[in-house]
Structures are given as C-alpha cells and as structure tokens.
Design a protein around this motif. Structure first.
Motif, PDB file in Angstrom:
ATOM      1  N   PRO A 349     -55.623  16.454  62.961  1.00 49.49           N
ATOM      2  CA  PRO A 349     -55.424  17.894  62.797  1.00 49.49           C
ATOM      3  C   PRO A 349     -56.763  18.637  62.799  1.00 49.49           C
ATOM      4  O   PRO A 349     -57.819  17.996  62.916  1.00 49.49           O
ATOM      5  CB  PRO A 349     -54.738  17.981  61.426  1.00 49.49           C
ATOM      6  CG  PRO A 349     -55.257  16.795  60.680  1.00 49.49           C
ATOM      7  CD  PRO A 349     -55.461  15.712  61.701  1.00 49.49           C
ATOM      8  N   PRO A 350     -56.750  19.966  62.670  1.00 50.32           N
ATOM      9  CA  PRO A 350     -58.017  20.715  62.637  1.00 50.32           C
ATOM     10  C   PRO A 350     -58.957  20.217  61.544  1.00 50.32           C
ATOM     11  O   PRO A 350     -58.517  19.794  60.472  1.00 50.32           O
ATOM     12  CB  PRO A 350     -57.559  22.155  62.352  1.00 50.32           C
ATOM     13  CG  PRO A 350     -56.161  22.215  62.880  1.00 50.32           C
ATOM     14  CD  PRO A 350     -55.584  20.864  62.612  1.00 50.32           C
ATOM     15  N   LYS A 351     -60.245  20.261  61.848  1.00 47.92           N
ATOM     16  CA  LYS A 351     -61.265  19.794  60.896  1.00 47.92           C
ATOM     17  C   LYS A 351     -62.077  20.987  60.393  1.00 47.92           C
ATOM     18  O   LYS A 351     -62.012  22.077  60.965  1.00 47.92           O
ATOM     19  CB  LYS A 351     -62.187  18.780  61.584  1.00 47.92           C
ATOM     20  CG  LYS A 351     -61.457  17.488  61.962  1.00 47.92           C
ATOM     21  CD  LYS A 351     -62.347  16.543  62.746  1.00 47.92           C
ATOM     22  CE  LYS A 351     -61.633  15.213  63.014  1.00 47.92           C
ATOM     23  NZ  LYS A 351     -60.379  15.389  63.773  1.00 47.92           N
ATOM     24  N   VAL A 352     -62.843  20.748  59.324  1.00 48.12           N
ATOM     25  CA  VAL A 352     -63.700  21.799  58.759  1.00 48.12           C
ATOM     26  C   VAL A 352     -64.554  22.404  59.876  1.00 48.12           C
ATOM     27  O   VAL A 352     -65.158  21.676  60.670  1.00 48.12           O
ATOM     28  CB  VAL A 352     -64.620  21.216  57.650  1.00 48.12           C
ATOM     29  CG1 VAL A 352     -65.575  22.287  57.136  1.00 48.12           C
ATOM     30  CG2 VAL A 352     -63.785  20.669  56.500  1.00 48.12           C
ATOM     31  N   GLY A 353     -64.569  23.724  59.933  1.00 42.56           N
ATOM     32  CA  GLY A 353     -65.338  24.409  60.966  1.00 42.56           C
ATOM     33  C   GLY A 353     -64.503  24.863  62.146  1.00 42.56           C
ATOM     34  O   GLY A 353     -64.900  25.761  62.892  1.00 42.56           O
ATOM     35  N   ASP A 354     -63.310  24.236  62.331  1.00 44.46           N
ATOM     36  CA  ASP A 354     -62.417  24.667  63.410  1.00 44.46           C
ATOM     37  C   ASP A 354     -61.789  26.002  63.045  1.00 44.46           C
ATOM     38  O   ASP A 354     -61.535  26.285  61.865  1.00 44.46           O
ATOM     39  CB  ASP A 354     -61.311  23.627  63.647  1.00 44.46           C
ATOM     40  CG  ASP A 354     -61.830  22.338  64.261  1.00 44.46           C
ATOM     41  OD1 ASP A 354     -63.009  22.324  64.683  1.00 44.46           O
ATOM     42  OD2 ASP A 354     -61.070  21.348  64.318  1.00 44.46           O
ATOM     43  N   LYS A 355     -61.506  26.809  64.066  1.00 42.50           N
ATOM     44  CA  LYS A 355     -60.947  28.149  63.860  1.00 42.50           C
ATOM     45  C   LYS A 355     -59.646  28.109  63.047  1.00 42.50           C
ATOM     46  O   LYS A 355     -59.395  28.965  62.202  1.00 42.50           O
ATOM     47  CB  LYS A 355     -60.708  28.786  65.228  1.00 42.50           C
ATOM     48  CG  LYS A 355     -60.174  30.190  65.194  1.00 42.50           C
ATOM     49  CD  LYS A 355     -61.275  31.193  64.970  1.00 42.50           C
ATOM     50  CE  LYS A 355     -60.745  32.604  65.151  1.00 42.50           C
ATOM     51  NZ  LYS A 355     -61.412  33.562  64.297  1.00 42.50           N
ATOM     52  N   SER A 356     -58.809  27.090  63.298  1.00 40.78           N
ATOM     53  CA  SER A 356     -57.494  27.011  62.632  1.00 40.78           C
ATOM     54  C   SER A 356     -57.531  26.289  61.300  1.00 40.78           C
ATOM     55  O   SER A 356     -56.493  26.165  60.638  1.00 40.78           O
ATOM     56  CB  SER A 356     -56.485  26.289  63.543  1.00 40.78           C
ATOM     57  OG  SER A 356     -56.253  27.010  64.709  1.00 40.78           O
ATOM     58  N   TYR A 357     -58.698  25.774  60.898  1.00 46.90           N
ATOM     59  CA  TYR A 357     -58.733  24.876  59.742  1.00 46.90           C
ATOM     60  C   TYR A 357     -58.156  25.506  58.474  1.00 46.90           C
ATOM     61  O   TYR A 357     -57.307  24.899  57.806  1.00 46.90           O
ATOM     62  CB  TYR A 357     -60.171  24.394  59.482  1.00 46.90           C
ATOM     63  CG  TYR A 357     -60.269  23.494  58.270  1.00 46.90           C
ATOM     64  CD1 TYR A 357     -59.796  22.191  58.318  1.00 46.90           C
ATOM     65  CD2 TYR A 357     -60.799  23.965  57.064  1.00 46.90           C
ATOM     66  CE1 TYR A 357     -59.862  21.360  57.210  1.00 46.90           C
ATOM     67  CE2 TYR A 357     -60.876  23.145  55.956  1.00 46.90           C
ATOM     68  CZ  TYR A 357     -60.404  21.848  56.025  1.00 46.90           C
ATOM     69  OH  TYR A 357     -60.459  21.036  54.913  1.00 46.90           O
ATOM     70  N   GLU A 358     -58.590  26.703  58.147  1.00 53.22           N
ATOM     71  CA  GLU A 358     -58.162  27.304  56.877  1.00 53.22           C
ATOM     72  C   GLU A 358     -56.660  27.593  56.869  1.00 53.22           C
ATOM     73  O   GLU A 358     -55.983  27.352  55.865  1.00 53.22           O
ATOM     74  CB  GLU A 358     -58.970  28.570  56.592  1.00 53.22           C
ATOM     75  CG  GLU A 358     -60.384  28.249  56.158  1.00 53.22           C
ATOM     76  CD  GLU A 358     -61.178  29.468  55.725  1.00 53.22           C
ATOM     77  OE1 GLU A 358     -60.577  30.551  55.546  1.00 53.22           O
ATOM     78  OE2 GLU A 358     -62.409  29.327  55.562  1.00 53.22           O
TER      79      GLU A 358
END
Length: 482
Positions: A349-358
């Motif tokens: 899944p999205p990782k820290v720093g990716d646009k969708s992470y939060e």
C-alpha cells in the motif's frame, strides 16, 4: 429416455461436502428477505441483519480509495491520457497504475496472464513478504489465485490420494477445509482447540490425534493452522507457532498456514507472525519443512471479497513436485487480473511520503479501530446473556460464543431432528432477522453448542443487534426453562 441424473447418481463426494456459512440458515434468510420486500408488515423486523459471513462491503464497509483508483486506471487506461485525470486521481495512484500496466502483457487487464500470475505483481508481493518477515521471498514461489479458496483446493488436490490420506484440521474450523477434503476424497483428522484457554492450540493434542489417525490406517499428509483463527478469533503466540513448526518438521507434515486475517489483530498484547518468518527464525529453510501460506484480498481492512484476489506462497517442495503444482494452476489458465492487481496493492500500500499515504492510513485505521470496538461490544453483550460465554476476539472477524441450552430446548430440537444450535439460530432468525451460523457447521466438542457471529455489521447497527438478540434470548430461555 427420462433424464438419468438424480441425487443417487451424482458424485457422492459432492453430497458429503457441506458449507455452513452459506447453508440452511442463509437460504432461509434470503427467503425471508424476499417476503419482507413483498409484504413489509409480515414480520416484526424490517431488514435481515447478515452476521453469517465475512463479507464486509455487503454490510457497508467502504473500499480503500487508493486501491480503487489504481484499479479504475488499470481497467480503463485511456483515462490516463485525459487532462481531468490529474484532478480526479491522486498522483501516486496514477504512477502506480502506469507501473502496473507496464508489467501486464499488452497493457490489458482483459488478457490472460502467466498461470502463476503477472511476474511484476509477484515481484511486488515477494518484496512485501520479505519486508514483513525479514527473510528472503522468491516471486517464483507465489501462485496467484481467485481468493485463497482455490489455493486450498489446489493443495488438497495435490496431497490427497485416497480416503487413507488425512489432513489435520482445527475444530472448530472454517468449513472450506472440511468441504475441500471431502470433495477430494480425503479424511479430516480433527484436533480440538481448547476453549477454556481462549481457543488454545496444544501440540500434545496434535500428537494425540496424529497417533490415533495412524492407528486407524490413515496417513496424515498436512496440518492446517488458521491464524488469526476462524471462527474462533484467537491469535497464536510466537512460542506456540515454534512448537507447531517443530511438530510439522519432526512428522514430515506439510504446514498449511491460513493467514488471511493477518491485518485483523485487535489486542495490543498480540502480534501477527507469519509461519514462514517463524520457521526461518528457527533456522529452518527450504530443505527442512514444506510450508504453504495463504493470503486473500477478502479480509483485513480491505474486505474486497467480490474481487477474488489472493495467493499462496509455496516453499520447501522439490522442482519435480513444483512442476505438478504449476500444472494444476495452468489447468485454470490464470486467476483474474483485477484480483492479481489488488493482491499486489494490499501487500504494497502507500508508504510514508506518498501523496495518498495520510488518507490511506486514516481509512485503514478507521476500519480496524471500528472492528475492534464492534468485537468488544458484541463480546460484552454475549457474556451478559444467561447461559452464554464468549472468549475474547483477539483477531479475525468473528466471535464464537458457547451456548448452554436448557434440556427442554435440546429435546425440542431432537423432536424436529435438528441440531440444538441450528434450532436456536433458526428461531433467532425468524423472530429477529439476525443471521448467525450454528456451531455445528464448524465442528465443536461433542455435547457443546455454539454459533458464529461476524463483527461486520456497521457500528451504528450493533446496538440494534444487541437489543434484538437480548430480548429474543430472554424469551427463548423463559420458554424452555427446565
């Protein structure tokens, strides 16, 4: 000539096979639902509350936005060329979709893939397993399947030669195992989980059942372990897992590790450890133990049951046996491409720093924390009911309460030629619209009665379920009090 296919002339293994989570109670529930739609005043409730099966999105759980954005872009790549796409989809969804499309032959999700699954997606999954466990994973060990169920069937087909071959299965168990063993003509060798110790798995019980099977002329081929447990919700401690690995190594058994609920752990004192990680941490490698791990996109926080994605990681088998596993996979051509993509997303899944992470973390944690609250609310409600005891749900999506029924109730069930827990669940459905699955569909210690309840109805509906169940249970116990 009159048609020759009758119940007497079909495969007896099909007749023997049972699958309780979609069995009699559910068929009755669907019939009631149709009757309510046609005549709403016919029953004292307006809707059927399905607590019978781990099907989260059917009960209102939302899908993870990042996963669905990537799927949409992969399924209709023409969108990627449109100017509006940058505003509608997150940048990392677009980037991931482009990367995945580059890995798909012909960039088309409507095409067949390699029978084990798209190589680039298997690379992603293997890298994620390695990151999770801290030990190497080989993409060539990954066989992608339409959910975990076909992978289980594949292994049963491989291992079972006749009714003289046995598979050690937990009791209670998920009925996929008893059904697949029956269909492939093997023998289920039960080992009982200890309800008194929170559904503990004792190696002494495994040894006892193995010896008993051997004395009956059964060759035990494999051990099934479901962790976190279905229908029992327990999470195994790492030391317990080490003892299980040691047992399988000593006895030469294939360890079939059902790990589809690995994201569903609700208690801080417990943590999921894959059996592969445990085996490798003990120093056991490819030549020491046969190990097959199952994963699915249907469970966890994602609950993408209808997408039919999953895989098995097959380790410890020789190249000659692997050829036959590949042959079994190739008979089905390949698993569906949407499910393959989703399996890679679930594991990466999205990782820290990716646009969708939060937003991804907010969605994931929102679902998992809500499931933990629902589990606790239902557990507390069951434990307040006369004659019902319920162990803690440490993980998975279910509670498996034990019900001590009055003798008059068990006698009434016997007169109807019905198991007492089925009798209770049928009455519950007819009077409240709540669908539970009788424990007899999962197996239980003889003379005990249970039912399985999912924790999946939306949180705002849980109080209504508790109220309806509590009122019904009081009426039932008063009616049949000894």
């Amino acid at each position: 000539m009159a048609p020759q296919v009758t119940v007497d002339s079909i495969n007896p293994k099909v007749i023997e096979c049972q699958y309780a989570v979609r069995g009699e109670i559910v068929i009755l529930a669907q019939k009631l639902q149709q009757e309510i739609q046609a005549k709403p005043e016919a029953y004292p409730f307006q809707e059927i509350l399905y607590c019978n099966i781990g099907n989260p999105q059917s009960l209102g759980q939302k899908s993870i936005t990042f996963f669905r954005e990537v799927l949409a872009l992969c399924d209709h790549p023409a969108i990627l060329a449109k100017s509006e796409t940058q505003a509608l989809f997150s940048a990392d969804s677009i980037e991931r979709a482009r990367k995945i499309l580059d890995q798909i032959p012909g960039r088309a999700t409507g095409a067949y893939s390699h029978s084990q699954g798209i190589k680039g997606l298997r690379d992603t999954i293997a890298a994620a397993i390695e990151a999770r466990d801290g030990f190497p994973a080989d993409p060539n060990d990954i066989f992608m399947t339409d959910g975990a169920s076909p992978a289980v069937h594949m292994m049963m087909q491989l291992l079972i030669r006749s009714e003289k071959d046995g598979i050690l299965c937990p009791i209670p168990q998920y009925p996929l195992y008893s059904a697949s063993i029956a269909l492939h003509g093997g023998t289920l060798v039960p080992y009982y989980l200890d309800e008194a110790t929170g559904w503990g798995l004792e190696v002494s019980e495994l040894k006892k059942q193995l010896q008993e099977a051997k004395s009956n002329g059964i060759t035990v081929r494999a051990l099934v372990v479901i962790n976190p447990g279905n229908p029992t919700g327990q999470v195994l401690a790492e030391e317990n897992q080490k003892a299980i690995v040691e047992f399988c190594k000593e006895e030469g058994l294939v360890l079939l590790a059902d790990e589809v609920y690995q994201e569903n752990v609700y208690v801080p004192e417990k943590k999921f450890h894959s059996f592969k990680k445990v085996a490798r941490s003990m120093g056991y490698g490819e030549k020491d133990i046969h190990l097959v791990s199952f994963q699915s996109v249907s469970k966890g926080y994602y609950g993408e049951c209808g997408k039919r994605g999953g895989y098995m990681e097959v380790t410890g088998f020789g190249a000659d046996v692997r050829e036959h596993i590949y042959k079994l996979a190739s008979v089905n051509l390949c698993s569906n491409i949407t499910g393959q993509i989703l399996a890679s997303l679930v594991m990466s899944p999205p990782k820290v720093g990716d646009k969708s992470y939060e937003s991804y973390i907010a969605e994931r944690d929102g679902i998992l924390s809500s499931l933990a609250r629902r589990a606790k609310t239902l557990e507390d409600a069951f434990n307040k009911l006369e004659g019902i005891t319920c162990n803690k749900a440490e993980g998975a999506m279910y509670l498996f309460p034990r019900i001590n029924l009055p003798k008059k109730a068990t006698k009434a069930a016997e007169e109807m030629k019905t198991a007492p827990d089925l009798f209770y669940c049928r009455r519950l459905l007819n009077e409240t619209g709540i669908v539970f699955v009788p424990g007899s569909g999962f197996g239980q210690v003889p003379g005990t009665w249970h039912f399985r309840c999912t924790i999946l109805p939306q949180e705002e509906k849980i109080p209504a379920i508790v109220t309806r169940l509590t009122d019904f249970h009081k009426r039932f116990m008063n009616e049949f009090r000894d």
